[in-house]
Structure formats: C-alpha cells, structure tokens
Design an enzyme around this catalytic site. Structure first.
Site, PDB file in Angstrom:
ATOM      1  N   GLU A  23     -59.043   7.520  15.150  1.00 38.33           N
ATOM      2  CA  GLU A  23     -58.677   7.229  16.010  1.00 38.33           C
ATOM      3  C   GLU A  23     -58.637   7.759  17.181  1.00 38.33           C
ATOM      4  O   GLU A  23     -58.817   7.173  18.371  1.00 38.33           O
ATOM      5  CB  GLU A  23     -57.481   7.378  15.262  1.00 38.33           C
ATOM      6  CG  GLU A  23     -56.636   6.497  13.986  1.00 38.33           C
ATOM      7  CD  GLU A  23     -57.280   5.287  13.801  1.00 38.33           C
ATOM      8  OE1 GLU A  23     -57.121   4.453  14.902  1.00 38.33           O
ATOM      9  OE2 GLU A  23     -57.817   4.624  13.035  1.00 38.33           O
ATOM     10  N   HIS A  76     -61.594   6.269  19.646  1.00 37.78           N
ATOM     11  CA  HIS A  76     -60.317   4.737  19.967  1.00 37.78           C
ATOM     12  C   HIS A  76     -60.045   5.571  20.837  1.00 37.78           C
ATOM     13  O   HIS A  76     -60.256   4.738  22.120  1.00 37.78           O
ATOM     14  CB  HIS A  76     -59.590   4.322  19.089  1.00 37.78           C
ATOM     15  CG  HIS A  76     -59.633   3.404  18.143  1.00 37.78           C
ATOM     16  ND1 HIS A  76     -60.681   2.273  18.943  1.00 37.78           N
ATOM     17  CD2 HIS A  76     -60.004   3.688  16.688  1.00 37.78           C
ATOM     18  CE1 HIS A  76     -60.888   1.145  17.609  1.00 37.78           C
ATOM     19  NE2 HIS A  76     -60.510   1.484  16.794  1.00 37.78           N
TER      20      HIS A  76
HETATM   21 ZN    ZN Z   1     -60.584   1.144  15.131  1.00 37.85          ZN
END
Ligand code: ZN
Length: 170
Positions: free
Chosen positions: A142, A145
């Site tokens: 995450e 990201h």
């Molecule tokens: Zn992802």
C-alpha cells in the site's frame, strides 16, 4: 461514485500528497475513506486499497475487515493516514501478490518479513503498528501505491490468472 483505476491510469504513478492535519476529519477525507471501504468490500478478495487506486492522489490506505478475520486479530487498525515505515527487517521473503489495479496478474515480490508503520487514524490520532507476514506485506504494497509504485515493477514469475477466491487483492 468513484471506481478502481487500472494500471495505465497516470494517477497510479504519482507521488501522493500528505493529508494536512486540519483536513483529516474533513467531510472530503471522510467521503474518500468511505468510498475506499465500499469499493474494496465490493471485491470479495480485497485485503486493502490505497487512495490513488480510486483516483485520489493522497496518502491514505485502508485495510479491509477481511484481514482481521484472516489473521484473527480484531485490533488491526483499518485506516492509515500519512503512513510511514519506521522499521523494516533486513530479512526478506518472496511473497505472492496481486492488485486490484493490476487485474489479473500475480507475481512474487520480495518484502521485508517484519515492518513497523506509524500513521494517523481517521480522528487524527497518531498510532504505531508492527506487523509480520500478510499484514507486513500489505503495509509495504500500500505504501508503494502512495509512491507511484505497482507490484509488477518488482515482481518475478508474473502470471495472468483468472479470478480465484484463494488469492488476496490489494
Ligand atoms: Zn495494489
């Protein structure tokens, strides 16, 4: 209603902006978090989602309730605002990964076995959470990201697989 972006969308490649402290409890941020939860919960294999995946280039990710069930840890925080990894083990493991924004590819990514994350919750309170295994993998996926990185950038053994309930999507 927002939707989950797929890998060619340039928003997924931006470095996301931090949320200003006085914005954390704003209506705008609340609505983004609510949509992230809704969109992740609509995918039966989702374990987490980051704000850029729904078109908002800001530093937030959400872990789904499913992860609490899988790991039998009802105390895992669900909302992470401005998260940073403060500690990561030198020990790394190749872990199988998929992504809600990279349907339907899977591959192996080397992740630190254990990490510690510092973040703010939706009320603006700072917390620290240590993790290993799946949760450590989620934290790293995450936060990638939020830095414009997709797992396929570093994955080995990438395969295109049809939907399968055994897999976890982030
Ligand atoms: Zn992802």
């Amino acid at each position: 209603m927002r939707s989950i972006l797929q890998r060619d969308n340039p928003i997924l490649r931006q470095i996301a902006d931090p949320v200003m402290p006085d914005q954390i409890s704003s209506k705008e941020i609340k609505s983004i978090i609510a949509d992230m939860k809704k969109l992740a919960d609509a995918e039966e294999d989702a374990v987490a989602i980051a704000a850029p995946q729904i078109g908002e280039s800001i530093r937030i990710f959400v872990v789904t309730e499913r992860v609490r069930e899988i790991l039998k840890s009802p105390d895992i925080p669900l909302v992470y605002i401005n998260p940073i990894i403060t500690k990561a083990s030198k020990d790394k493991k190749a872990m199988e990964e998929g992504c809600l924004s990279v349907r339907w590819l899977y591959g192996k990514v080397k992740r630190a076995s254990r990490v510690t994350v510092e973040a703010f919750d939706e009320n603006g309170n700072k917390f620290t959470r240590g993790a290993s295994g799946l949760l450590a993998q989620i934290f790293q996926h995450e936060i990638d990201h939020l830095n414009g990185v997709l797992f396929i950038d570093n994955a080995k053994d990438v395969r295109d697989l049809p939907p399968n309930k055994e897999q976890h999507e982030q």
